[in-house]
Scaffold this motif. Structure first.
Motif, mmCIF file in Angstrom:
data_model
loop_
_atom_site.group_PDB
_atom_site.id
_atom_site.type_symbol
_atom_site.label_atom_id
_atom_site.label_comp_id
_atom_site.label_asym_id
_atom_site.label_seq_id
_atom_site.Cartn_x
_atom_site.Cartn_y
_atom_site.Cartn_z
ATOM 1 N N GLU A 177 -35.842 -1.959 30.673
ATOM 2 C CA GLU A 177 -35.243 -3.069 31.448
ATOM 3 C C GLU A 177 -35.357 -4.401 30.718
ATOM 4 N N ARG A 178 -36.384 -4.491 29.872
ATOM 5 C CA ARG A 178 -36.601 -5.771 29.180
ATOM 6 C C ARG A 178 -35.686 -5.945 27.965
ATOM 7 N N THR A 179 -35.015 -4.863 27.547
ATOM 8 C CA THR A 179 -34.197 -4.943 26.321
ATOM 9 C C THR A 179 -32.945 -5.779 26.570
ATOM 10 N N LYS A 180 -32.794 -6.840 25.802
ATOM 11 C CA LYS A 180 -31.600 -7.680 25.947
ATOM 12 C C LYS A 180 -30.555 -7.319 24.897
ATOM 13 N N ALA A 181 -31.041 -7.005 23.692
ATOM 14 C CA ALA A 181 -30.084 -6.777 22.598
ATOM 15 C C ALA A 181 -30.660 -5.833 21.556
ATOM 16 N N ILE A 182 -29.745 -5.243 20.774
ATOM 17 C CA ILE A 182 -30.156 -4.498 19.574
ATOM 18 C C ILE A 182 -29.456 -5.155 18.396
ATOM 19 N N VAL A 183 -30.155 -5.247 17.265
ATOM 20 C CA VAL A 183 -29.516 -5.760 16.053
ATOM 21 C C VAL A 183 -29.127 -4.561 15.203
ATOM 22 N N LEU A 184 -27.849 -4.493 14.874
ATOM 23 C CA LEU A 184 -27.369 -3.413 14.015
ATOM 24 C C LEU A 184 -26.910 -4.055 12.709
ATOM 25 N N VAL B 164 -27.088 -3.433 27.394
ATOM 26 C CA VAL B 164 -27.717 -4.185 26.293
ATOM 27 C C VAL B 164 -26.629 -4.730 25.366
ATOM 28 N N LEU B 165 -26.882 -5.913 24.801
ATOM 29 C CA LEU B 165 -25.942 -6.524 23.849
ATOM 30 C C LEU B 165 -26.172 -5.971 22.440
ATOM 31 N N CYS B 166 -25.143 -6.068 21.605
ATOM 32 C CA CYS B 166 -25.297 -5.625 20.215
ATOM 33 C C CYS B 166 -24.934 -6.771 19.275
ATOM 34 N N ILE B 167 -25.902 -7.165 18.471
ATOM 35 C CA ILE B 167 -25.655 -8.186 17.449
ATOM 36 C C ILE B 167 -25.398 -7.410 16.166
ATOM 37 N N SER B 168 -24.142 -7.368 15.747
ATOM 38 C CA SER B 168 -23.743 -6.461 14.672
ATOM 39 C C SER B 168 -23.494 -7.236 13.381
ATOM 40 N N ASP B 169 -24.479 -7.173 12.503
ATOM 41 C CA ASP B 169 -24.430 -7.895 11.230
ATOM 42 C C ASP B 169 -23.657 -7.036 10.234
ATOM 43 N N GLU B 170 -22.409 -7.436 9.960
ATOM 44 C CA GLU B 170 -21.524 -6.622 9.120
ATOM 45 C C GLU B 170 -21.141 -7.361 7.833
ATOM 46 N N VAL B 171 -22.096 -8.124 7.290
ATOM 47 C CA VAL B 171 -21.745 -8.961 6.133
ATOM 48 C C VAL B 171 -21.296 -8.146 4.918
ATOM 49 N N TYR B 172 -21.711 -6.854 4.851
ATOM 50 C CA TYR B 172 -21.297 -6.028 3.700
ATOM 51 C C TYR B 172 -20.127 -5.101 4.066
ATOM 52 N N GLU B 173 -19.316 -5.522 5.053
ATOM 53 C CA GLU B 173 -18.278 -4.627 5.587
ATOM 54 C C GLU B 173 -17.311 -4.092 4.525
ATOM 55 N N TRP B 174 -17.048 -4.860 3.474
ATOM 56 C CA TRP B 174 -16.093 -4.405 2.449
ATOM 57 C C TRP B 174 -16.772 -3.671 1.310
ATOM 58 N N LEU B 175 -18.096 -3.670 1.299
ATOM 59 C CA LEU B 175 -18.811 -3.077 0.166
ATOM 60 C C LEU B 175 -19.313 -1.688 0.534
ATOM 61 N N VAL B 176 -18.389 -0.759 0.592
ATOM 62 C CA VAL B 176 -18.682 0.618 0.982
ATOM 63 C C VAL B 176 -18.090 1.529 -0.092
ATOM 64 N N TYR B 177 -18.862 2.563 -0.494
ATOM 65 C CA TYR B 177 -18.493 3.337 -1.683
ATOM 66 C C TYR B 177 -18.147 4.790 -1.361
ATOM 67 N N ASP B 178 -17.651 5.470 -2.402
ATOM 68 C CA ASP B 178 -17.358 6.910 -2.355
ATOM 69 C C ASP B 178 -16.347 7.254 -1.246
ATOM 70 N N GLY B 179 -15.443 6.342 -0.958
ATOM 71 C CA GLY B 179 -14.405 6.618 0.043
ATOM 72 C C GLY B 179 -14.915 6.599 1.483
ATOM 73 N N LYS B 180 -16.186 6.227 1.670
ATOM 74 C CA LYS B 180 -16.734 6.138 3.044
ATOM 75 C C LYS B 180 -16.017 5.041 3.828
ATOM 76 N N GLN B 181 -16.054 5.139 5.139
ATOM 77 C CA GLN B 181 -15.428 4.138 6.001
ATOM 78 C C GLN B 181 -16.499 3.313 6.690
ATOM 79 N N HIS B 182 -16.285 1.999 6.717
ATOM 80 C CA HIS B 182 -17.145 1.157 7.553
ATOM 81 C C HIS B 182 -16.580 1.202 8.975
ATOM 82 N N ILE B 183 -17.392 1.631 9.924
ATOM 83 C CA ILE B 183 -16.926 1.704 11.316
ATOM 84 C C ILE B 183 -17.528 0.530 12.081
#
Ligand code: PMP
Length: 442
Positions: free
Chosen positions: A191-198, A226-245
Motif C-alpha cells: 500500500e505504501r508503494t507510490k512508484a517504481i523506477v524502470l 503504482v506510478l512508473c518513472i520510466s528512464d529511457e535515455v538509451y532508447e535508441w542504443l539497442v543492439y543485435d536487432g533487439k527492440q526497445h519496448i
C-alpha cells in the motif's frame, strides 16, 4: 577603533557561522557521491578514460550545424527566455515523434515538457510525485542518483535486484541473463508503494527489458495503482536487432507512466543538457509546478538546435541515413570490439543488449590487487582505483550502482563505457594486454 570594530565583526560573523547547523535534514546521508571521486581520479591519473558515460567522438554534423545556424541566424530572440515548459518548436516535434512511437495523439503543450537533461526530469518526477513516507521501488543495479533523489523527496527507496543466471555451455554472459525474480518483485509492492523506477535499456548492465518482463511490472503497477518513472535515455542504443519496448504502450500504463529522454544520449551531445518528459497531463501538471519553481527552462538555443535535429530525424524516420539507425550500428561495433579485447585477456564481459556500457568480471586480475579485510570499501571500488592509478585505465565499480545494504554482494565487476573513438578503445585494449603479459611472465 576601526581595527577593534573589524575584529568585533570578524569574530561575530565567525561565531554566527559556526553556531547553527547549516545542512538541511533532507541531505543527511546523501552527501557522498562516487562520481566526484571517480571523475577526479580519472582526471588525475587516467591515460584512457572508459569511466563516465559520454562519447569522445563528435556530435553529428547536422546537430552542430543546427546550433551554428541558431547562433548566427537572424532570430536574435533565440538568445532570450522561451516558454518555461519547453521551447515551442521542440515540444511540437517531440510530440510528433512520440505520437509515432506510442501510437497515440499527444498535445505538445500538456503531454511534453523539456528539462535540463534527463537528470532534471528525474528530479521533477520525484519532487512532484513522491511524498513523505511513500515507497519507491528501484531495480538494482541502478543509475545512482535515483536513491538520493527519492530520499530528498522524503520517500523510502525499496530495492529489488536483477539476479544473474549463469550462462550455458561456457558462453559469455549476456545482460539478458540478469533477471527479476517475479515473486521477489511482487513482494516489494505494498500500500505504501507510490512508484517504481524502470530504466530500460539499463545503466550499468545494458539490459533491455523483454516484453514479458515489462508485462510483469505493468501488471503489478496496475494491480497496486503504482506510478512508473520510466528512464529511457538509451532508447535508441539497442543492439543485435533487439527492440526497445516502451512500457507506456502496455495496457493500463499510459495513465501512470512518465517517460524520460535525453538529447545528450540521443544525439551524442551530453554537455547540452537537454532532456524531456512525455506523459499524461494528469502527471505532468505536477512536474510543471516543480520545474516552474526551480529552473524555469533550459537554454533556448540548445532547445532550438535539438528541435532541428528531431525535425531531421522525423523526416528520415526508419531510413538508413537516420542518426537513430546509424548510431546503434556504430556503437554495436564498438561494443563487439571491446567484448573481444576483454575476453581475449580473460576479463569476462557481460554482453550488453543496449546502452553505452559493458560490465566485466575482474576475477582473473584480482591477484594484483589484494583484498583488505579491514576495509569496508567494496573490493571492486578499490580495484578500480588501483587500476586507474597503476595502469592509467579508468572504469567504474559495479557496487556504485547498488544500495548501501547490497554493495558488498557484487564486488567482482567494473563498468566500461564503449561510446568512444576506435583509438581510445584500442589504447584501453593495449593497456589490458600489456597487463595480462606482465602477469603471465611474473
Ligand atoms: N538516466 C540514466 C540512466 C543515465 O545514464 C543518465 C546519464 N548518465 C541520465 C539519466 C542523465 O541524463 P542527462 O545527461 O540527459 O541529464
Amino acid at each position: 577603533l576601526i581595527e577593534k570594530l573589524q575584529t568585533h565583526f570578524l569574530s561575530h560573523s565567525l561565531q554566527a557561522k559556526m553556531s547553527r547547523p547549516v545542512q538541511a535534514r533532507r541531505l543527511e546521508g546523501i552527501d557522498k557521491n562516487i562520481w566526484v571521486e571517480f571523475v577526479k581520479l580519472a582526471a588525475t591519473y587516467s591515460k584512457v578514460n572508459l569511466g563516465q558515460g559520454f562519447p569522445d567522438f563528435p556530435a553529428p554534423d547536422f546537430l552542430r550545424e543546427a546550433l551554428t545556424r541558431t547562433l548566427s541566424g537572424g532570430n536574435h530572440m533565440l538568445h532570450q527566455y522561451t516558454r518555461a515548459f519547453g521551447h515551442p518548436p521542440l515540444v511540437e516535434v517531440l510530440a510528433q515523434f512520440f505520437e509515432k512511437l506510442l501510437g497515440r495523439d499527444l498535445d505538445p503543450m500538456t503531454n511534453v515538457m523539456v528539462t535540463v537533461g534527463a537528470y532534471q526530469a528525474l528530479f521533477c518526477c520525484f519532487q512532484a510525485l513522491v511524498d513523505e513516507g511513500d515507497e519507491v521501488i528501484i531495480i538494482e543495479p541502478f543509475f545512482d542518483c535515483y536513491e538520493p533523489m527519492v530520499k530528498m523527496a522524503g520517500g523510502t527507496p525499496v530495492f529489488v535486484p536483477l539476479r544473474p543466471n549463469p550462462p550455458k555451455d561456457g558462453k559469455l554472459m549476456s545482460s539478458a541473463d540478469w533477471q527479476l525474480d517475479p515473486a521477489e518483485l511482487a513482494s516489494k509492492f505494498s500500500e505504501r508503494t507510490k512508484a517504481i523506477v524502470l530504466n530500460s535499456p539499463n545503466n550499468p548492465l545494458g539490459k533491455v527489458f523483454s516484453h514479458g518482463e515489462l508485462g510483469l511490472i505493468a501488471e503489478l503497477c496496475v494491480k497496486h495503482d503504482v506510478l512508473c518513472i520510466s528512464d529511457e535515455v538509451y532508447e535508441w542504443l539497442v543492439y543485435d536487432g533487439k527492440q526497445h519496448i516502451r512500457i507506456a504502450s502496455l495496457q493500463g500504463m499510459w495513465e501512470r507512466t512518465v517517460i524520460i529522454g535525453s538529447a545528450g544520449k540521443t544525439f551524442s551531445a551530453t554537455g547540452w543538457k537537454v532532456g524531456w518528459v512525455v506523459g499524461p497531463d494528469r502527471l505532468l501538471q505536477h512536474l510543471r509546478t516543480v520545474h516552474q519553481n526551480s529552473v524555469y527552462h533550459c537554454a533556448t538555443i540548445a532547445q532550438e538546435a535539438v528541435a532541428q535535429g528531431f525535425q531531421r530525424e522525423l523526416m528520415l524516420y526508419g531510413k538508413p541515413e537516420s542518426y537513430f539507425v546509424q548510431l546503434p550500428k556504430e556503437l554495436q561495433q564498438k561494443r563487439d570490439w571491446l567484448v573481444q579485447s576483454l575476453d581475449g585477456v580473460g576479463m569476462k564481459p557481460i554482453i550488453p543488449e543496449g546502452t553505452y556500457f559493458l560490465v566485466a568480471d575482474i576475477s582473473p586480475f584480482k591477484s594484483d590487487v589484494p583484498d583488505d579485510p579491514n576495509s569496508n570499501e567494496p573490493y571492486d571500488s578499490r580495484f578500480a582505483k588501483w587500476m586507474v592509478k597503476n595502469k592509467g585505465l579508468a572504469a567504474i565499480p559495479l557496487s556504485a550502482f547498488y544500495s548501501e545494504a547490497h554493495k558488498n554482494n557484487y564486488t567482482n565487476f567494473i563498468r566500461f563505457c564503449f561510446a568512444k573513438e576506435e583509438a581510445t578503445l584500442k589504447a584501453a585494449s593495449d593497456i589490458l594486454q600489456k597487463w595480462k603479459q606482465e602477469k603471465t611472465s611474473s
